[in-house]
Design a protein around this motif. Sequence first.
Motif, PDB file in Angstrom:
ATOM      1  N   LEU A   6     -14.010 -42.168 -20.702  1.00 15.94           N
ATOM      2  CA  LEU A   6     -14.651 -43.309 -20.666  1.00 15.94           C
ATOM      3  C   LEU A   6     -13.855 -44.388 -19.901  1.00 15.94           C
ATOM      4  CD1 LEU A   6     -17.700 -44.621 -21.095  1.00 15.94           C
ATOM      5  CD2 LEU A   6     -16.671 -46.242 -22.287  1.00 15.94           C
ATOM      6  N   PHE A  11     -16.150 -49.516 -17.079  1.00 16.12           N
ATOM      7  CA  PHE A  11     -17.231 -50.315 -17.937  1.00 16.12           C
ATOM      8  C   PHE A  11     -17.416 -51.383 -18.366  1.00 16.12           C
ATOM      9  CE2 PHE A  11     -17.719 -51.246 -22.173  1.00 16.12           C
ATOM     10  CZ  PHE A  11     -18.786 -51.073 -22.257  1.00 16.12           C
ATOM     11  N   ILE A  23     -23.729 -43.353 -23.879  1.00 18.79           N
ATOM     12  CA  ILE A  23     -22.744 -42.648 -23.611  1.00 18.79           C
ATOM     13  C   ILE A  23     -22.949 -40.856 -24.143  1.00 18.79           C
ATOM     14  CG2 ILE A  23     -19.686 -42.425 -23.644  1.00 18.79           C
ATOM     15  CD1 ILE A  23     -20.294 -45.583 -24.084  1.00 18.79           C
ATOM     16  N   PHE A  26     -19.753 -38.848 -26.042  1.00 18.24           N
ATOM     17  CA  PHE A  26     -18.198 -40.018 -26.430  1.00 18.24           C
ATOM     18  C   PHE A  26     -17.546 -39.169 -27.960  1.00 18.24           C
ATOM     19  CE2 PHE A  26     -17.581 -44.190 -27.706  1.00 18.24           C
ATOM     20  CZ  PHE A  26     -16.464 -44.450 -26.879  1.00 18.24           C
ATOM     21  N   ASP A 176     -23.138 -37.858 -29.389  1.00 16.04           N
ATOM     22  CA  ASP A 176     -23.248 -39.505 -28.409  1.00 16.04           C
ATOM     23  C   ASP A 176     -23.382 -40.628 -29.395  1.00 16.04           C
ATOM     24  OD1 ASP A 176     -23.663 -37.179 -26.538  1.00 16.04           O
ATOM     25  OD2 ASP A 176     -26.817 -37.226 -27.081  1.00 16.04           O
TER      26      ASP A 176
END
Length: 381
Positions: A6, A11, A23, A26, A176
């Motif tokens: 990420l 972010f 996301i 993830f 996710d």
Amino acid sequence: MKTNPLDSKLFLAEYWQQKPLVIRGFIQLFNDPIDEHDLAGLAQEEEIDARIVRRFNGQWKVFQGPFETFDDKCKGDWTLLVQGVDKYIDQVKALFELVSFLPAWRTDDVMISYSVKNAGVGAHIDQYDVFIIQGKGKRRWKVGAKGEHAPFSPTENLSLVNDFEPIIDEVLLPGDAIYIPPQFPHSGVTIEDSLNYSIGFRAPSFTELLHEVTDQAIASELAVPRYQDNKSLLNRQHPFHAVTPAEIQELKAYLTSQINSSAFDDVLMRAISQSHLPETDEEDYTLEDLMECVNDAQSLYLSPGVKPIFLTDEDSTLSRFYINCVAFDVASEHQSLVQDLIHDGYLNMNPELEDIICQNEALQSLLLGLLNLGYIYIEDQ
């Protein structure tokens, strides 16, 4: 833990406390560190905060744990929620690594929920940031925009809001995640029996923070000078029962001077290190126990839920750290070693480390204190 990278700077700049985000991936190839049976076992423990939220025959109901049985409560569309699971299971605590670009003191706990098909806890608004990771199963999440969303309570201990126009409407698959900032209405409905992992963040109100620091100021016996009048009383022309604006300002200045002191830094650090860790029933370790661990080359690990924090300075030295409102002082020659324990979560014994511990009583005392408070534990390599 293999994760989807990420972009933390992006972010923080565009999403954190500003807008929600789905996301995908993830966590790659996510394996649940717990199942619904383990979760139910935790919900039966006296010291653990657990609840069941169900909707049955169109009626909402909340049951508060601990639970002896589940059959009479798990009817209709129901969800079991257990708070603070990171304090008991290392693999759950490891989920904090996903958000390690945020400071540890801002994190709160990991709540895990298990929900059956069509279940959810209703549309609601949280006052804190949360990352919700999808474990097994599928869940559909809707998130609305900030705005005027009047809460209502269909039953005791449940605050909901009416339906909203979604700005996000997505189904999450295992691995996710969805990030939801404070004040955004949201609801999740299970498509397949699901486990969800909610990484929550601390967001104390002014009164809550004031209460916490007051408790720590009292507990630490903070020594500060008492309030004193200045010479403005010489010209006071007001009645006996009156309080002047100047006197109010002097009281505020007195409080501000103490808040700005270095002594208050210590009080604040104690307060924000509060983790509400479970009490341990372990017998006290002796120095002989510790040295046996050292000589047998056993490892020392941070216990689940333990999140040490320390106040940095210009030199990034670590002379004192805090766990659950307790302060621990570190000698300069041991700062690197303690940083390894804090950042890595463990110390593996080797001949060099054995010699350091064996030859230093202050380090022995520090490690023994951490052991007896349950903040670290011994495990064979």
